[in-house]
Motif scaffolding. Structure first.
Motif, PDB file in Angstrom:
ATOM      1  N   HIS A  14      12.480  47.408 -15.221  1.00 43.07           N
ATOM      2  CA  HIS A  14      12.228  47.676 -13.801  1.00 43.07           C
ATOM      3  C   HIS A  14      12.159  46.356 -13.050  1.00 43.07           C
ATOM      4  O   HIS A  14      11.426  45.439 -13.420  1.00 43.07           O
ATOM      5  N   VAL A  15      12.955  46.245 -11.976  1.00 43.90           N
ATOM      6  CA  VAL A  15      12.977  45.033 -11.153  1.00 43.90           C
ATOM      7  C   VAL A  15      12.582  45.412  -9.730  1.00 43.90           C
ATOM      8  O   VAL A  15      12.883  46.507  -9.251  1.00 43.90           O
ATOM      9  N   LYS A  16      11.895  44.490  -9.067  1.00 45.08           N
ATOM     10  CA  LYS A  16      11.410  44.771  -7.721  1.00 45.08           C
ATOM     11  C   LYS A  16      12.528  44.754  -6.694  1.00 45.08           C
ATOM     12  O   LYS A  16      12.432  45.397  -5.654  1.00 45.08           O
ATOM     13  N   ASP A  17      13.605  43.991  -6.957  1.00 46.54           N
ATOM     14  CA  ASP A  17      14.766  43.969  -6.067  1.00 46.54           C
ATOM     15  C   ASP A  17      15.984  43.592  -6.892  1.00 46.54           C
ATOM     16  O   ASP A  17      15.890  43.333  -8.095  1.00 46.54           O
ATOM     17  N   THR A  18      17.152  43.584  -6.264  1.00 48.03           N
ATOM     18  CA  THR A  18      18.403  43.297  -6.963  1.00 48.03           C
ATOM     19  C   THR A  18      18.901  41.893  -6.677  1.00 48.03           C
ATOM     20  O   THR A  18      20.103  41.622  -6.812  1.00 48.03           O
ATOM     21  N   ALA A  19      18.022  40.993  -6.271  1.00 46.73           N
ATOM     22  CA  ALA A  19      18.429  39.608  -6.071  1.00 46.73           C
ATOM     23  C   ALA A  19      18.830  38.983  -7.403  1.00 46.73           C
ATOM     24  O   ALA A  19      18.312  39.347  -8.470  1.00 46.73           O
ATOM     25  N   ALA A  20      19.767  38.046  -7.357  1.00 44.32           N
ATOM     26  CA  ALA A  20      20.291  37.448  -8.582  1.00 44.32           C
ATOM     27  C   ALA A  20      19.200  36.749  -9.377  1.00 44.32           C
ATOM     28  O   ALA A  20      19.145  36.848 -10.612  1.00 44.32           O
ATOM     29  N   LEU A  21      18.290  36.052  -8.702  1.00 40.24           N
ATOM     30  CA  LEU A  21      17.219  35.352  -9.399  1.00 40.24           C
ATOM     31  C   LEU A  21      16.272  36.323 -10.098  1.00 40.24           C
ATOM     32  O   LEU A  21      15.823  36.075 -11.221  1.00 40.24           O
ATOM     33  N   THR A  22      15.990  37.459  -9.459  1.00 39.08           N
ATOM     34  CA  THR A  22      15.118  38.475 -10.078  1.00 39.08           C
ATOM     35  C   THR A  22      15.763  39.057 -11.325  1.00 39.08           C
ATOM     36  O   THR A  22      15.099  39.255 -12.353  1.00 39.08           O
ATOM     37  N   LEU A  23      17.053  39.346 -11.255  1.00 41.60           N
ATOM     38  CA  LEU A  23      17.756  39.886 -12.413  1.00 41.60           C
ATOM     39  C   LEU A  23      17.800  38.875 -13.550  1.00 41.60           C
ATOM     40  O   LEU A  23      17.641  39.235 -14.722  1.00 41.60           O
ATOM     41  N   LYS A  24      18.011  37.616 -13.206  1.00 44.54           N
ATOM     42  CA  LYS A  24      18.047  36.573 -14.239  1.00 44.54           C
ATOM     43  C   LYS A  24      16.700  36.471 -14.955  1.00 44.54           C
ATOM     44  O   LYS A  24      16.647  36.384 -16.196  1.00 44.54           O
ATOM     45  N   GLU A  25      15.611  36.484 -14.207  1.00 45.81           N
ATOM     46  CA  GLU A  25      14.289  36.398 -14.832  1.00 45.81           C
ATOM     47  C   GLU A  25      14.020  37.601 -15.730  1.00 45.81           C
ATOM     48  O   GLU A  25      13.435  37.462 -16.813  1.00 45.81           O
ATOM     49  N   ARG A  34      27.598  34.062 -25.025  1.00 44.55           N
ATOM     50  CA  ARG A  34      28.990  33.638 -24.930  1.00 44.55           C
ATOM     51  C   ARG A  34      29.813  34.523 -23.991  1.00 44.55           C
ATOM     52  O   ARG A  34      31.046  34.465 -24.022  1.00 44.55           O
ATOM     53  N   GLY A  35      29.164  35.307 -23.168  1.00 47.80           N
ATOM     54  CA  GLY A  35      29.901  36.133 -22.221  1.00 47.80           C
ATOM     55  C   GLY A  35      28.965  36.915 -21.329  1.00 47.80           C
ATOM     56  O   GLY A  35      27.822  37.207 -21.700  1.00 47.80           O
ATOM     57  N   GLN A  36      29.459  37.232 -20.124  1.00 43.56           N
ATOM     58  CA  GLN A  36      28.703  38.046 -19.165  1.00 43.56           C
ATOM     59  C   GLN A  36      29.643  39.124 -18.626  1.00 43.56           C
ATOM     60  O   GLN A  36      30.781  38.831 -18.256  1.00 43.56           O
ATOM     61  N   TRP A  77      28.455  31.240  -5.742  1.00 41.40           N
ATOM     62  CA  TRP A  77      27.480  30.221  -5.367  1.00 41.40           C
ATOM     63  C   TRP A  77      26.085  30.575  -5.850  1.00 41.40           C
ATOM     64  O   TRP A  77      25.440  29.765  -6.512  1.00 41.40           O
ATOM     65  N   ASN A  78      25.624  31.770  -5.530  1.00 44.75           N
ATOM     66  CA  ASN A  78      24.264  32.175  -5.910  1.00 44.75           C
ATOM     67  C   ASN A  78      24.251  33.467  -6.713  1.00 44.75           C
ATOM     68  O   ASN A  78      23.211  34.125  -6.797  1.00 44.75           O
ATOM     69  N   GLY A  79      25.376  33.864  -7.259  1.00 42.91           N
ATOM     70  CA  GLY A  79      25.440  35.090  -8.036  1.00 42.91           C
ATOM     71  C   GLY A  79      24.765  34.950  -9.394  1.00 42.91           C
ATOM     72  O   GLY A  79      24.432  33.845  -9.855  1.00 42.91           O
ATOM     73  N   LEU A  80      24.537  36.082 -10.038  1.00 42.80           N
ATOM     74  CA  LEU A  80      23.880  36.083 -11.348  1.00 42.80           C
ATOM     75  C   LEU A  80      24.692  35.312 -12.377  1.00 42.80           C
ATOM     76  O   LEU A  80      24.128  34.582 -13.202  1.00 42.80           O
ATOM     77  N   GLN A  81      26.022  35.461 -12.332  1.00 37.88           N
ATOM     78  CA  GLN A  81      26.848  34.783 -13.329  1.00 37.88           C
ATOM     79  C   GLN A  81      26.760  33.267 -13.193  1.00 37.88           C
ATOM     80  O   GLN A  81      26.804  32.530 -14.186  1.00 37.88           O
ATOM     81  N   VAL A  82      26.565  32.753 -11.968  1.00 35.85           N
ATOM     82  CA  VAL A  82      26.423  31.307 -11.768  1.00 35.85           C
ATOM     83  C   VAL A  82      25.067  30.827 -12.280  1.00 35.85           C
ATOM     84  O   VAL A  82      24.970  29.772 -12.919  1.00 35.85           O
ATOM     85  N   TYR A 122      28.572  28.112 -21.622  1.00 37.86           N
ATOM     86  CA  TYR A 122      29.665  28.812 -22.298  1.00 37.86           C
ATOM     87  C   TYR A 122      29.555  30.326 -22.172  1.00 37.86           C
ATOM     88  O   TYR A 122      30.217  31.052 -22.904  1.00 37.86           O
ATOM     89  N   ALA A 123      28.703  30.795 -21.253  1.00 37.23           N
ATOM     90  CA  ALA A 123      28.577  32.239 -20.989  1.00 37.23           C
ATOM     91  C   ALA A 123      29.607  32.618 -19.922  1.00 37.23           C
ATOM     92  O   ALA A 123      29.298  32.699 -18.731  1.00 37.23           O
TER      93      ALA A 123
END
Length: 629
Positions: A190-201, A218-220, A232-237, A245-246
């Motif tokens: 469960h995440v409080k929002d869908t911001a990239a930083l929240t998903l990463k944490e 090794r992949g996303q 620029w600020n996406g989860l993959q970045v 190498y992801a």
């Protein structure tokens, strides 16, 4: 005189009673002093003898098993308190796992369970939550053991559940010890929002909790949402900053759906067709009464066609359903909607005619009349069959991309073959399509247009029409060719990964490419540029020599049957060549780790909707663990 005699009698009686009581007391004392206890008879039941006062014991050697130890009341009274304090001091008893009977011994766990009183129902909600929690932990631990110290890929997607909570699904893709590609659902967060930083944490907290090293990613794999693929600020970045190498791969099934949606809106006649299709589905399925009429009419048509031997009967054939709606975010929904209308065409026409005659309001009758006119036009039927042919070709690709064991190289081959089939339909499929449309129109009593007649543009467009063209040219060029060209263009735009250097170099490990030309230079460049952390400096020097030896090992009949790189990986493990060529096997597994689609995460959301319904919208996160079991 008489009074004196009576008084003498009373005095005599008093002293006589005193003498009698004293003699009785003397006899009782003599009997007590002369009493000797007799031995108990053999037939009289004897009581259990207590432990003698002089008995000694070692407190440290007391039996701790409650089923085997003596009761405290059996000890001497002076020792009961000492024994009780000793048991309290050592604490509760729990048998050691090493000393517990194994399953192949006489007193196995199964026998213990059979001898249990069988009175445990586990109906308490708290107990059920704990059981689910334990099972969920065991599943995750098993997945963790499968991965080991190997490399893996993360596939992530988010969705909102019934209780309006944002849930993130995490799937791990890796190659197991047997050389098989695995995609394991690892949990909902469960995440409080869908911001990239929240998903990463949220992702990193789950991985670190189970001792999965972030540097082994090794992949996303994500969908096309901006918070995921942002450059620029996406989860993959953000993950690339932690692990260089992801590599990110856009979900191919999602890209295919985007191509279909874009192609359906690019050509004006096709856009009008799907607009009318949605209108027809909405009118026919607007109420339960109309839906029942549709099913009844379809059942009568099936019975009639079975009588005249135009349909085959069998298990699972000729099922009665409803018209399917088109959804831009639902994979294969376009094909299902078109196919359902073709199968229920006559029944749909009958329902629309009933609405025209018996509609409650003039608005309903007018909408039904307009929908009927559009449905029974030659142009609508022509586009209906054309889209079915195109969507059937692309649907095979869509189903293949959703396989868990699909590898990215084979996926790109499937995209190329899909493009070839669509191009072949453009070059050679016109005559066959035209015959099929004419046969269908004759069967449902729709007038067939004279394709040799001149085409006249509708409404005011005739004033701008400069050249005289035939109807056949209009349908072939403006609709048939235009739709296929638009579809091919969108596929080329969405699937442009053939220009990516990673995929070009990875294709050198494909068994087909190995049989055609063994490109050792491309394989070495792939390892040196994209996976330098997975190969030591000494491995880099030995890589070329090992691949040259491996090229000679492929000259066997079994290697000719290998089609995909996934087959190559399994063949290496099966023949134990992975031990002889460890660098080759390592390179193959790294390519297989790259994701293809997010279909597994979508399946987890489907399971979540089954468990967490409107009536169970307050279900807790612990109970959601049932999804991963």
């Amino acid at each position: 005189m008489i009074d004196i005699m009576l008084k003498d009698t009373k005095i005599h009686a008093f002293f006589k009673r005193k003498i009698t009581e004293s003699s009785d007391a003397t006899q009782e004392q003599e009997s007590i002093s002369n009493y000797k206890p007799s031995k108990p008879s053999e037939d009289r039941p004897t009581k259990a003898l207590r432990v003698e006062a002089n008995a000694t014991f070692d407190i440290n050697s007391l039996e701790r098993d409650p089923g085997l130890r003596r009761q405290i009341c059996e000890y001497v009274v002076d020792q009961c308190d000492e024994v009780r304090r000793a048991y309290i001091k050592v604490g509760p008893y729990q048998d050691l796992l090493s000393t517990y009977p194994k399953s192949n011994e006489k007193h196995s766990l199964v026998e213990v369970v059979k001898k249990a009183p069988l009175n445990a129902s586990y109906t308490s909600p708290q107990v059920q939550k704990e059981i689910l929690h334990v099972l969920g932990i065991k599943v995750k631990n098993a997945i963790r053991e499968e991965i080991g110290d190997g490399k893996f890929c993360i596939i992530v997607d988010e969705a909102r559940d019934e209780s309006k909570k944002e849930q993130m699904s995490i799937v791990l893709r890796f190659v197991d010890k047997k050389g098989l590609v695995r995609e394991r659902f690892f949990g909902l967060v469960h995440v409080k929002d869908t911001a990239a930083l929240t998903l990463k944490e949220g992702i990193f907290s789950v991985l670190l909790h189970h001792n999965l090293d972030v540097q082994n990613i090794r992949g996303q794999g994500y969908d096309g949402a901006s918070n995921m693929r942002g450059e620029w600020n996406g989860l993959q970045v953000l993950i690339l900053k932690e692990c260089s190498y992801a590599y990110y791969v856009h979900c191919m099934a999602h890209r295919l759906q985007l191509a279909l949606v874009a192609a359906s809106k690019e050509v004006i006649p096709i856009h009008h067709f799907f607009t009318k299709l949605n209108c027809i589905v909405n009118i026919v399925g607007a109420s339960c009464k109309r839906n029942d009429q549709l099913k009844a009419a379809h059942a009568e048509n099936i019975a009639h066609l079975l009588v005249v031997n135009e349909l085959e009967s069998g298990k699972g054939l000729n099922q009665i359903g409803t018209l399917q709606r088109v959804g831009d975010t639902r994979w294969s929904s376009y094909l299902k909607s078109v196919s359902s209308l073709i199968n229920m065409f006559s029944a749909t026409c009958e329902v629309l005619l009933n609405i025209i005659e018996d509609g409650a309001t003039s608005a309903q009758r007018g909408e039904a009349d307009e929908a009927y006119e559009a449905l029974t036009s030659f142009e609508f039927v022509f586009i209906l069959h054309l889209m079915k042919k195109i969507l059937e070709i692309s649907n095979s690709l869509c189903q293949a991309l959703q396989l868990k064991s699909q590898d990215i190289l084979n996926a790109m081959h499937l995209v190329s073959s899909t493009k070839s089939l669509i191009q072949n339909l453009r070059d050679e499929g016109w005559e066959e399509l035209l015959l099929e449309v004419k046969y269908f129109c004759e069967k449902v009593n729709i007038p067939v247009l004279d394709l040799n007649a001149l085409y006249v543009a509708r409404r005011g467009r005739v004033r701008h029409q400069q050249d005289e063209i035939l109807l056949e040219n209009h349908y072939k060029v403006d609709i048939f060719n235009a739709v296929i060209d638009s579809q091919l263009q969108e596929l080329n735009n969405k699937f442009n990964d053939h220009t990516v250097e990673l995929l070009i170099l990875s294709s050198a490990l494909d068994p087909k490419e190995i049989r055609r030309s063994f490109r050792v230079d491309d394989i070495c460049k792939l390892v040196q540029k994209f996976y330098p952390q997975d190969f030591a400096e000494y491995d880099m020097l030995q890589l070329r020599i090992q691949f040259e030896h491996f090229n000679h090992a492929t000259q066997v009949p079994e290697f000719e049957n290998l089609v995909t790189i996934s087959d190559l990986c399994q063949w290496l493990v099966k023949t134990r060549k992975s031990e002889n060529f460890p660098l080759v096997y390592r390179g193959v597994t790294l390519v297989l780790t790259l994701p293809v689609s997010t279909a597994t995460t979508e399946r987890s959301f489907s399971a979540m909707k089954i468990v967490k319904t409107r009536l169970r919208n307050k279900i807790t996160n612990k109970q959601e663990l049932i999804i991963q079991i």
